[in-house]
Design an enzyme around this catalytic site. Structure first.
Site, PDB file in Angstrom:
ATOM      1  N   CYS A   1       0.818  -1.206   0.000  1.00  0.00           N
ATOM      2  CA  CYS A   1       0.000   0.000   0.000  1.00  0.00           C
ATOM      3  C   CYS A   1       0.858   1.266   0.000  1.00  0.00           C
ATOM      4  O   CYS A   1       1.685   1.460   0.888  1.00  0.00           O
ATOM      5  CB  CYS A   1      -0.904  -0.012   1.228  1.00  0.00           C
ATOM      6  SG  CYS A   1      -1.663   1.576   1.551  1.00  0.00           S
TER       7      CYS A   1
ATOM      8  N   CYS B   1      -0.375   4.297   0.341  1.00  0.00           N
ATOM      9  CA  CYS B   1      -0.930   5.288   1.281  1.00  0.00           C
ATOM     10  C   CYS B   1      -0.315   5.157   2.668  1.00  0.00           C
ATOM     11  O   CYS B   1      -0.240   6.126   3.407  1.00  0.00           O
ATOM     12  CB  CYS B   1      -2.433   5.122   1.411  1.00  0.00           C
ATOM     13  SG  CYS B   1      -3.318   5.208  -0.142  1.00  0.00           S
TER      14      CYS B   1
END
Lengths: 90, 144
Positions: free
Chosen positions: B48, B50
């Site tokens: 990920c 983020c």
């Protein structure tokens, strides 16, 4: 042309509040059909006290998902906030 | 379904270069974490962007703190499936999260940092969370 990753909340764990249900999940995108969340805990709210306790617990421990994906219609949404904002003080 | 190895290899390597050892099997977790004395950090690595992209540089910063764990280990969510499932079974009160940082002391969980506490923050903020946990539970780094 922008992508979903340009959305300010994309990838964040958010709380989408409706009149009866809290949806806690990863914000993916928003369209005229609603807010799309992934890895979602859909929780039936009993009352205000229970709601705040549930949010504080989720902010401390994380999200136990019970649904892979939910689209919450915009006309049902009363607020969208990051889960981290519900972390208990102290 | 696993991610392609070539996609995750640089993210694994980033941690190995910091001194992390990779746990690929439940047996690795038993030996290196569950039966280990002292403090062990388990970092659940993630593709990920983020949060994983914040967490790895955050860890690098935290490791320059005055207190650090005795042992640094990592597993990769979506890759080391059996090892990840076994590790998560060691702290059932916390839902699955990736990335995730879990500090063990003498085989018991003492601190957990979840994805939602990392996403959207700066590496320095995540490093601060880790440093606070390290100072509370780990020995100071020996200096000559």
């Amino acid at each position: 042309m922008g992508s979903h990753c340009d959305l300010p909340l994309h990838g964040f764990t958010v709380v989408v509040e409706t009149d009866k249900v809290l949806y806690i999940g990863r914000y993916h995108s928003e369209s005229e059909r609603g807010i799309l969340l992934n890895d979602v805990d859909a929780h039936d709210v009993q009352d205000e006290t229970e709601k705040l306790e549930y949010l504080a617990k989720s902010a401390k421990f994380g999200v136990f998902k019970n649904t892979d994906q939910v689209q919450v219609p915009l006309d049902r949404v009363s607020s969208v906030r990051k889960l981290i904002e519900y972390t208990p003080k102290g | 379904m696993r991610y392609p190895e070539h996609m995750t290899a640089p993210m694994r390597q980033e941690l190995v270069q910091m001194g992390f050892s990779e746990l690929r099997t439940p047996e690795d977790v038993q030996t290196e974490v569950e039966k280990s004395s002292g403090t062990v950090l388990v970092f659940v690595n993630s593709v990920c962007g983020c949060a994983g992209g914040i967490a790895r540089p955050g860890i690098a910063l935290a490791l320059s703190h005055t207190h650090v764990p005795d042992k640094l280990t990592t597993i990769f969510a979506g890759m080391d499936l059996d090892a990840v499932e076994y590790t998560r079974g060691l702290f059932p009160d916390y839902p699955p999260s990736s990335p995730q940082a879990v500090l063990f002391k003498d085989g018991k969980v003492v601190e957990v940092v979840q994805r939602h506490q990392i996403e959207g923050s700066h590496p320095q903020e995540f490093a601060g969370l880790l440093a606070t946990a390290f100072e509370k539970h780990c020995q100071p780094v020996a200096t000559d």
